[in-house]
Enzyme design. Sequence first.
Site, PDB file in Angstrom:
ATOM      1  N   SER A  33      56.965  42.777  49.415  1.00  0.00           N
ATOM      2  CA  SER A  33      55.773  41.952  49.595  1.00  0.00           C
ATOM      3  C   SER A  33      55.007  41.683  48.309  1.00  0.00           C
ATOM      4  O   SER A  33      54.223  40.736  48.242  1.00  0.00           O
ATOM      5  CB  SER A  33      54.826  42.610  50.606  1.00  0.00           C
ATOM      6  OG  SER A  33      54.412  43.887  50.145  1.00  0.00           O
ATOM      7  N   ASP A  78      44.073  43.339  50.398  1.00  0.00           N
ATOM      8  CA  ASP A  78      44.101  44.040  51.677  1.00  0.00           C
ATOM      9  C   ASP A  78      44.293  45.519  51.369  1.00  0.00           C
ATOM     10  O   ASP A  78      44.051  45.958  50.243  1.00  0.00           O
ATOM     11  CB  ASP A  78      45.170  43.465  52.624  1.00  0.00           C
ATOM     12  CG  ASP A  78      46.579  43.515  52.036  1.00  0.00           C
ATOM     13  OD1 ASP A  78      46.833  44.320  51.118  1.00  0.00           O
ATOM     14  OD2 ASP A  78      47.445  42.749  52.510  1.00  0.00           O
ATOM     15  N   HIS A 117      47.817  45.481  48.900  1.00  0.00           N
ATOM     16  CA  HIS A 117      48.169  44.523  47.850  1.00  0.00           C
ATOM     17  C   HIS A 117      46.996  44.196  46.938  1.00  0.00           C
ATOM     18  O   HIS A 117      45.872  43.994  47.416  1.00  0.00           O
ATOM     19  CB  HIS A 117      48.693  43.236  48.491  1.00  0.00           C
ATOM     20  CG  HIS A 117      49.844  43.470  49.412  1.00  0.00           C
ATOM     21  ND1 HIS A 117      49.695  43.566  50.785  1.00  0.00           N
ATOM     22  CD2 HIS A 117      51.168  43.677  49.165  1.00  0.00           C
ATOM     23  CE1 HIS A 117      50.882  43.798  51.340  1.00  0.00           C
ATOM     24  NE2 HIS A 117      51.782  43.875  50.376  1.00  0.00           N
TER      25      HIS A 117
END
Length: 350
Positions: A34, A325, A328
């Site tokens: 991610s 978040d 990240h």
Amino acid sequence: MGVVLAYTLAVALFCSFGNAQVTLVPAIITFGDSVVDVGNNDYIHTIFKANYPPYGRDFKNQEATGRFCNGKLATDITAENLGFTSYPPAYLSPQASGKNLLLGSNFASAGAGYDEHTSLLSHVIPLSQQLEYYKEYQGKLAKVAGSKKAASIIKDALYLVSAGSSDFIQNYYVNPFLNKAYTPDQYSSYLVSSFTSFVKSLYGLGARRIGVTSLPPLGCLPAARTIFGFHESGCVSRINTDAQQFNKKINSAATQLQKQLPDVKIVVFDVFKPLYDLVANPKKNGFTEATRGCCGTGTVETTSLLCNPKSYGTCTNASQYVFWDSVHPSQAANQILADSLIIQGISLIG
């Protein structure tokens, strides 16, 4: 970007190509998780998606592209630093066609890891499948560019690999079958063995300039503090220790690969120190919050189930937050990480 770094890159571009608009590498090809996924997960059945607000609210046109960030990823900024005016597309997206393929392609999938089981648990694209897609890409590239130019692009492209975080945070630490069967040290060795195999496969497919990220300070991620911190104030020290042990092993493995594989350049980008410095000293770098993310409560939000348009408490100015978040970094933090990466990786673009 620092003045010295900007000057160095400008001189390199000018000396190599005069005034033409060019890039320091012909293409960027990305694999992993991610941290570098630019939207492949938008096209598969998984809860690990970021193609809805508030993700992307500070990106071009406020578009939620599938990047797990309020704006640009560190790899996006790195591409800009290298002279790219647009980004290599997510391989599964409609944009991955025609002349866009000349820029490279992004095969990353949020939730993927060096451990194939990590990807299977999250229903995302494992590294083995990412490699298969890369083989497909090579065939498509040859049709667009011709076999000779395609071979040149493949040889001189910059290859980026980011994985390992999901293996620990989403698998090892929460999977009793794993953490009872393996010590963190043993699991690290297993992951590094997978990394070595992956790089050898990539090399066999033509890659010669490979940059791989180390693990970040996993114990400083807001989600890790929330889930594993218990009564510990600050970062979770045992988790950071595990990350540092992994990083030592992957550095050693990269050194061995450099000796074994002719003509290859491998750089392990140290992400641990620059991100840890931001968390330990946020105000020094212009941040006001480093213990929680901007989205919602900032403590556990990582997927569509939690960080979404209705998330209560999302901050108004993400540039003040180290994390977007609970896992990240924000675009502002990614800018600092990208500046560090370009300096560390100068040998890959020489």
